[in-house]
Enzyme design. Structure first.
Site, PDB file in Angstrom:
ATOM      1  N   GLU A 402       0.849  -1.225   0.000  1.00 20.06           N
ATOM      2  CA  GLU A 402       0.000   0.000   0.000  1.00 20.06           C
ATOM      3  C   GLU A 402       0.873   1.260   0.000  1.00 20.06           C
ATOM      4  O   GLU A 402       0.549   2.257   0.631  1.00 20.06           O
ATOM      5  CB  GLU A 402      -0.938   0.056   1.225  1.00 20.06           C
TER       6      GLU A 402
HETATM    7  C1  LIG Z   1       2.688 -10.157   0.500  1.00 19.05           C
HETATM    8  C2  LIG Z   1       2.567  -9.091  -0.540  1.00 19.05           C
HETATM    9  C3  LIG Z   1       1.333  -8.827  -1.114  1.00 19.05           C
HETATM   10  C4  LIG Z   1       1.212  -7.868  -2.123  1.00 19.05           C
HETATM   11  N1  LIG Z   1      -0.004  -7.670  -2.707  1.00 19.05           N
HETATM   12  C5  LIG Z   1      -0.092  -6.845  -3.782  1.00 19.05           C
HETATM   13  C6  LIG Z   1      -1.313  -6.746  -4.518  1.00 19.05           C
HETATM   14  O1  LIG Z   1      -2.309  -7.381  -4.188  1.00 19.05           O
HETATM   15  N2  LIG Z   1      -1.326  -5.948  -5.605  1.00 19.05           N
HETATM   16  C7  LIG Z   1      -0.238  -5.236  -6.018  1.00 19.05           C
HETATM   17  O2  LIG Z   1      -0.330  -4.533  -7.012  1.00 19.05           O
HETATM   18  N3  LIG Z   1       0.934  -5.299  -5.336  1.00 19.05           N
HETATM   19  C8  LIG Z   1       1.039  -6.093  -4.239  1.00 19.05           C
HETATM   20  N4  LIG Z   1       2.230  -6.203  -3.561  1.00 19.05           N
HETATM   21  C9  LIG Z   1       3.380  -5.440  -4.025  1.00 19.05           C
HETATM   22  C10 LIG Z   1       3.713  -4.248  -3.136  1.00 19.05           C
HETATM   23  O3  LIG Z   1       2.718  -3.274  -3.288  1.00 19.05           O
HETATM   24  C11 LIG Z   1       5.119  -3.742  -3.512  1.00 19.05           C
HETATM   25  O4  LIG Z   1       6.030  -4.703  -3.038  1.00 19.05           O
HETATM   26  C12 LIG Z   1       5.399  -2.380  -2.910  1.00 19.05           C
HETATM   27  O5  LIG Z   1       4.656  -1.394  -3.558  1.00 19.05           O
HETATM   28  C13 LIG Z   1       6.893  -2.001  -3.022  1.00 19.05           C
HETATM   29  O6  LIG Z   1       7.369  -2.162  -4.320  1.00 19.05           O
HETATM   30  P1  LIG Z   1       8.718  -2.991  -4.574  1.00 19.05           P
HETATM   31  O7  LIG Z   1       8.600  -4.271  -3.862  1.00 19.05           O
HETATM   32  O8  LIG Z   1       8.983  -2.992  -6.016  1.00 19.05           O
HETATM   33  O9  LIG Z   1       9.841  -2.163  -3.822  1.00 19.05           O
HETATM   34  P2  LIG Z   1      10.681  -0.970  -4.446  1.00 19.05           P
HETATM   35  O10 LIG Z   1       9.797   0.036  -5.040  1.00 19.05           O
HETATM   36  O11 LIG Z   1      11.793  -1.505  -5.267  1.00 19.05           O
HETATM   37  O12 LIG Z   1      11.299  -0.348  -3.122  1.00 19.05           O
HETATM   38  C14 LIG Z   1      12.481  -0.866  -2.486  1.00 19.05           C
HETATM   39  C15 LIG Z   1      12.912   0.135  -1.410  1.00 19.05           C
HETATM   40  O13 LIG Z   1      13.242   1.394  -2.019  1.00 19.05           O
HETATM   41  C16 LIG Z   1      12.442   2.422  -1.465  1.00 19.05           C
HETATM   42  N5  LIG Z   1      12.099   3.371  -2.525  1.00 19.05           N
HETATM   43  C17 LIG Z   1      11.534   3.130  -3.730  1.00 19.05           C
HETATM   44  N6  LIG Z   1      11.325   4.265  -4.395  1.00 19.05           N
HETATM   45  C18 LIG Z   1      11.755   5.266  -3.597  1.00 19.05           C
HETATM   46  C19 LIG Z   1      11.812   6.675  -3.719  1.00 19.05           C
HETATM   47  N7  LIG Z   1      11.336   7.339  -4.783  1.00 19.05           N
HETATM   48  N8  LIG Z   1      12.321   7.377  -2.706  1.00 19.05           N
HETATM   49  C20 LIG Z   1      12.773   6.749  -1.602  1.00 19.05           C
HETATM   50  N9  LIG Z   1      12.756   5.433  -1.417  1.00 19.05           N
HETATM   51  C21 LIG Z   1      12.253   4.694  -2.399  1.00 19.05           C
HETATM   52  C22 LIG Z   1      11.208   1.721  -0.912  1.00 19.05           C
HETATM   53  O14 LIG Z   1      10.603   2.478   0.111  1.00 19.05           O
HETATM   54  C23 LIG Z   1      11.797   0.426  -0.391  1.00 19.05           C
HETATM   55  O15 LIG Z   1      12.370   0.621   0.870  1.00 19.05           O
HETATM   56  C24 LIG Z   1       2.356  -7.129  -2.528  1.00 19.05           C
HETATM   57  C25 LIG Z   1       3.594  -7.374  -1.931  1.00 19.05           C
HETATM   58  C26 LIG Z   1       3.710  -8.345  -0.964  1.00 19.05           C
HETATM   59  C27 LIG Z   1       5.067  -8.599  -0.358  1.00 19.05           C
END
Ligand SMILES: Cc1cc2nc3c(=O)[nH]c(=O)nc-3n(C[C@H](O)[C@H](O)[C@H](O)COP(=O)(O)OP(=O)(O)OC[C@H]3O[C@@H](n4cnc5c(N)ncnc54)[C@H](O)[C@@H]3O)c2cc1C
Length: 593
Positions: A402
């Site tokens: 979220e």
């Molecule tokens: C159990 C589970 C259920 C999920 N369910 C859903 C779902 O139903 N639908 C769906 O669409 N997604 C879902 N997700 C995905 C989830 O929404 C994403 O994992 C989340 O949005 C983070 O994206 P990412 O994993 O690519 O991390 P990244 O975006 O790669 O982030 C990695 C790190 O970098 C930081 N970061 C990234 N960008 C910036 C920035 N601009 N400035 C500073 N810091 C930054 C982040 O805060 C984090 O600490 C789910 C994930 C999990 C683990």
């Protein structure tokens, strides 16, 4: 629809600029009979029907998940936000918050439920046309269909608009989707998915995609927690989607995605609070029964400190959630003539800052509570015989999905600044007035002997500190402020602590004025929170100012900070002990209802 007595209609973020009225603030103590009924229904469902089968869910029995979704539907727990025209039960946002809280103890099923009831139902309700609402909402709300929300991809999580899934427009107006979504809750068995893809590789758009159109699921992810919820990739290989299944407008998918997140973040905050209430009870009972050195560990000050702090942080989160739900309900009630969906959309957009605060503060308070719960359980906290380790693993993702807590922290000052620059929030004149105040002679502030008088005064100074730090950062960095993430994080922390502290003080004030049961404990919790928030805010402000200014200007700013933040420390040991003793004697969160 049950109505909550209307709090004063402050706009989003406006509480930062003016005092709020305790009498006009919604609190758990003001819930109605109807609220209590829905709370009881959700609680009994989770305790009697979900928790006993958690192990089967963890073995990935998705047929059972479906049966539970149907059962939740029969009890009216899926359609709280949707009117009966579409098969919902149309309750207020306080009820919506209550249901999210009460579903939380079954974290895995809570995720299954949330992905359908919130992440699929809400976008259709808010952005669907009449035909889409009539076609899909009754089927989702009766549990006939289970929903999922496909936004994230391997290469685009936080940067959701960078999605690579494509929707190629066909001559007959339909679309062909190609791409892959990652980590999708309910991915293994959902029937209907809200999927975001770029039309002709450019226009970010939401689609309603039924599984029989040809969607494939990837393998189940091996996760740290939430083993009883399905998380898979969704694979789209030449999936044909009819023209009428565009959700909202082509190229306006960001509106769907971001507005749904405003709702979802608030509800996630509620789920986190709901998780904390139950776990405080587990800690309290364990501490009462576990004996070391010939006495229950609950008699040791170190353990009392932990339980007292768990109670106090949870109290602040609970207070800010009910306050925010009250604001949303009041805003919706004031939107006379607007369709209910449009009113809800506008209200959640208005309180998007507060929703981000609820998400960040709720998930971090819960992780604190769960970590201390393991510590109180000692070795038993680390093994699977007790639920403590499962809770801990299940909750960790709350800080990731979220919108990660970093993204939400950036959004908080980001949205405040944007509203200030648009003239929607009088932040800039308030920051200027504060500057004048700080340049003028010090005013003789007398102490306030009224109950919580000092805490109310402290909260007003927290607001000034937030204004000072944000104002100086805006002045110093101008448009480049977005590059100063560390400063923005500190500002966010100050704003989060300020909203939490004020919400706790308003609730405790109302509890005392209305002579609520054990109002003294409300006062204890609020006082401890304000005391500690003052120290955190001082530290965050110093770091932010030192990263923003230097030399004489920094010294002047720090003198201003000292002048503002004069909070005399109180004996929090005694207060935390009282809160802990109450939790232990009840075997429950002292404010549970
Ligand atoms: C159990 C589970 C259920 C999920 N369910 C859903 C779902 O139903 N639908 C769906 O669409 N997604 C879902 N997700 C995905 C989830 O929404 C994403 O994992 C989340 O949005 C983070 O994206 P990412 O994993 O690519 O991390 P990244 O975006 O790669 O982030 C990695 C790190 O970098 C930081 N970061 C990234 N960008 C910036 C920035 N601009 N400035 C500073 N810091 C930054 C982040 O805060 C984090 O600490 C789910 C994930 C999990 C683990």
């Amino acid at each position: 629809m049950p109505t909550t007595s209307a709090p004063a209609l402050l706009r989003g973020g406006e509480w930062l600029l003016q005092p709020s009225d305790a009498d006009a603030t919604f609190t758990p103590e003001r819930t109605t009979e109807e609220h209590r009924l829905i709370a009881q229904t959700a609680k009994q469902f989770v305790e009697n029907e979900v928790l006993p089968v958690l192990d089967r869910l963890e073995q990935k029995d998705w047929t059972l998940s479906r049966q539970l979704i149907k059962r939740a539907a029969d009890l009216g727990l899926l359609g709280v936000d949707v009117p009966d025209t579409y098969g919902g039960v149309g309750l207020d946002k306080v009820s919506s918050l209550i249901v999210s809280e009460r579903m939380a103890p079954s974290a895995s099923f809570g995720a299954t439920w949330g992905a359908s009831a919130n992440l699929t139902v809400i976008p259709i309700y808010l952005f669907g046309n009449e035909a889409q609402k009539k076609k899909y909402l009754p089927r989702l709300l009766s549990g006939e269909m289970v929903g999922a929300y496909g936004l994230s991809e391997t290469g685009s999580g936080s940067d959701a608009l960078g999605a690579r899934t494509r929707a190629a427009r066909q001559p007959d107006g339909s679309f062909v989707l190609n791409g892959e979504k990652m980590w999708i809750t309910n991915g293994g068995f959902a029937d209907l998915m809200v999927v975001f893809a770029k039309v002709d590789g450019e226009q970010f758009t939401a689609f309603l995609v039924e599984r029989p159109y040809g969607v494939k699921s990837g393998k189940e992810e091996h996760k740290m927690g939430l083993h009883g919820s399905s998380t898979t990739a969704l694979i789209f290989q030449d999936v044909h989607v009819p023209a009428e299944n565009v959700l909202g407008e082509i190229g306006k998918g960001h509106k769907v995605a971001f507005n749904v997140l405003n709702f979802a973040r608030f509800k996630l905050g509620a789920a986190c609070a709901g998780g904390a209430y139950g776990v405080i009870g587990e800690s309290a009972k364990y501490a009462a029964n576990r004996r070391q050195f010939g006495q229950p560990i609950a008699s040791f000050g170190a353990i009392k400190h932990k339980i007292g702090e768990m109670v106090c942080r949870t109290y602040a989160i609970e207070s800010l959630l009910y306050r925010t739900a009250g604001l949303v309900d009041a805003r919706m009630a004031a939107a006379e003539g607007a369709a209910e969906g449009a009113a809800a959309l506008a209200a959640f957009e208005e309180y998007a800052v507060e929703a981000s605060i609820a998400k960040v503060a709720g998930s971090e308070a819960l992780d604190f509570v769960l970590d201390e719960n393991i510590q109180i359980h000692g070795g038993n906290g680390y093994v699977k015989d007790y639920p403590a380790e499962r809770h801990f693993r299940d909750a960790r993702v709350n800080r990731i999905f979220e919108g990660t807590n970093e993204i939400n922290r950036l959004l908080i000052p980001g949205m405040l600044v944007r509203r200030a620059l648009k003239g929607d929030l009088a932040l800039i004149p308030a920051a200027r007035a504060l500057q004048d105040e700080l340049l003028g002679p010090p005013s003789m502030s007398s102490s306030d002997d009224a109950l919580l008088g000092e805490e109310r005064r402290a909260v007003e100074t927290f607001k000034k500190v937030a204004l000072m730090v944000l104002g100086v950062a805006m002045q110093t960095f101008g448009e480049k402020l977005t590059d100063q993430q560390e400063v923005l994080m500190h500002v966010a922390d100050i704003v989060i602590d300020t909203y939490s502290a004020e919400s706790a003080v308003l609730r405790a004030t109302a509890a005392s004025t209305r002579r609520a049961q054990r109002a003294d404990l409300h006062v204890d919790a609020a006082r401890v929170f304000v005391n500690d928030a003052a120290m955190r805010i001082d530290a965050a402000a110093r770091q932010a100012l030192a990263a923003t200014t230097e030399g004489d200007t920094l010294r002047t700013m720090l003198a201003g900070l000292r002048r503002l933040l004069k909070v005399t420390p109180i004996n929090t040991v005694a207060l935390r002990r009282r809160l802990a003793d109450e939790a232990v004697s009840r075997g429950a969160y002292p404010f549970a209802w």
